[in-house]
Design an enzyme around this catalytic site. Structure first.
Site, mmCIF file in Angstrom:
data_model
loop_
_atom_site.group_PDB
_atom_site.id
_atom_site.type_symbol
_atom_site.label_atom_id
_atom_site.label_comp_id
_atom_site.label_asym_id
_atom_site.label_seq_id
_atom_site.Cartn_x
_atom_site.Cartn_y
_atom_site.Cartn_z
ATOM 1 N N ASP A 178 24.007 19.480 72.430
ATOM 2 C CA ASP A 178 23.693 20.413 73.702
ATOM 3 C C ASP A 178 23.982 19.291 75.215
ATOM 4 O O ASP A 178 22.990 18.486 75.679
ATOM 5 C CB ASP A 178 22.965 20.933 74.002
ATOM 6 C CG ASP A 178 22.093 21.480 74.631
ATOM 7 O OD1 ASP A 178 23.229 21.840 75.914
ATOM 8 O OD2 ASP A 178 21.706 22.719 74.905
ATOM 9 N N TYR B 151 19.931 15.812 72.937
ATOM 10 C CA TYR B 151 19.628 17.672 73.730
ATOM 11 C C TYR B 151 19.610 17.033 74.990
ATOM 12 O O TYR B 151 18.459 16.589 75.711
ATOM 13 C CB TYR B 151 18.935 18.039 73.289
ATOM 14 C CG TYR B 151 18.138 19.447 73.921
ATOM 15 C CD1 TYR B 151 18.725 20.058 74.797
ATOM 16 C CD2 TYR B 151 16.706 19.479 73.789
ATOM 17 C CE1 TYR B 151 18.268 21.175 75.046
ATOM 18 C CE2 TYR B 151 16.450 20.178 74.566
ATOM 19 C CZ TYR B 151 17.593 22.060 75.105
ATOM 20 O OH TYR B 151 17.036 22.788 76.429
#
Length: 253
Positions: free
Chosen positions: A147, A108
């Site tokens: 992400d 992330y």
């Protein structure tokens, strides 16, 4: 064939209230990588649909923030949290699971934030994370997913001209993705669909962005080039709801 799925769930406790368990039971991925879990494992009771999966959590020191989780049918040979750099490893952003013939890394990536106020840190992160993956690659090939908080090309977001200096589409962040590609990692979705427009994985909650498909492609599966002959498909599951992101997938033999 094995199916790997990555999804920024924007809070695992929130998504569990939105048919997440049913979706998981129907999908049954071999590996599910989650980002932005926003919880510690003792705060989450995963329902029966998740029984039989090995769980590996990396939670941020700050409560209700960031965090990652890997759920795996097969028990990995080893699991490591973080990238071994103290300044990067307090926010629960990386988990590495080692399997017999590759590593799976979920990540992330930090957001550069409004007015790019965290861009200098973001540049350090991108440099150090890529170096970490390249070091893993000296042992065996790497699949990293998550992400990445960047849309690489103009085709990867709905309004590129309006966002040239926005977090996630700054020249600096796009340049760091160029470095990922130059280092030999393949953006699997674009490998299979180089010209597909309107393929996004994140939409703002504002102004009906998702309904109008005004989105960004921020979620990726990137793999060592040596693995590409085994990669059969990479998709975006844009119809799966429950978060402001949708899942992305990789099928490998």
């Amino acid at each position: 064939m094995k199916t790997l799925i990555s999804w920024n769930v924007n809070g695992i406790r929130a998504v569990l209230k939105k048919d997440f368990a049913q979706w998981f039971a129907e999908t049954q991925p071999d590996v599910l990588c989650l980002q932005e879990t926003k919880a510690k494992p003792e705060q989450v009771d995963l329902p029966l649909e998740f029984a039989g999966y090995h769980q590996f959590w990396n939670s941020a020191d700050k409560p209700g923030y960031s965090g990652t989780l890997i759920l795996s049918k097969e028990k990995p040979l080893s699991v490591v949290n973080g990238i071994g750099i103290e300044q990067h490893d307090t926010e629960g952003r990386v988990i590495t699971a080692e399997y017999e013939d590759y590593y799976v890394v979920t990540v992330y990536t930090p957001n550069a934030q409004n007015a790019l106020k965290r861009i200098e840190y973001r540049m350090e992160w991108d440099r150090d994370f890529l170096a970490y993956c390249k070091n893993l690659e000296t042992t065996k090939p790497v699949i990293f997913c998550g992400d990445l908080n960047v849309s690489h090309k103009e085709i990867d977001l709905a309004r590129p001209k309006a966002n040239r200096k926005s977090a996630g589409f700054s020249d600096q962040e796009r340049g760091k993705f160029d470095e990922i590609v130059s280092a030999g990692f393949i953006d699997t979705f674009r490998h299979f669909q180089p010209d597909t427009e309107g393929a996004y994985s994140w939409w703002s909650y504002r102004a009906g962005a998702r309904g109008n498909n005004v989105g960004w492609r921020l979620d990726y599966f990137c793999v060592s080039s040596s693995l590409m002959p085994r990669v059969k498909e990479a998709t975006i599951l844009a119809d799966v709801l429950g978060s402001d992101h949708c899942p992305v997938t990789l099928t490998i033999e």
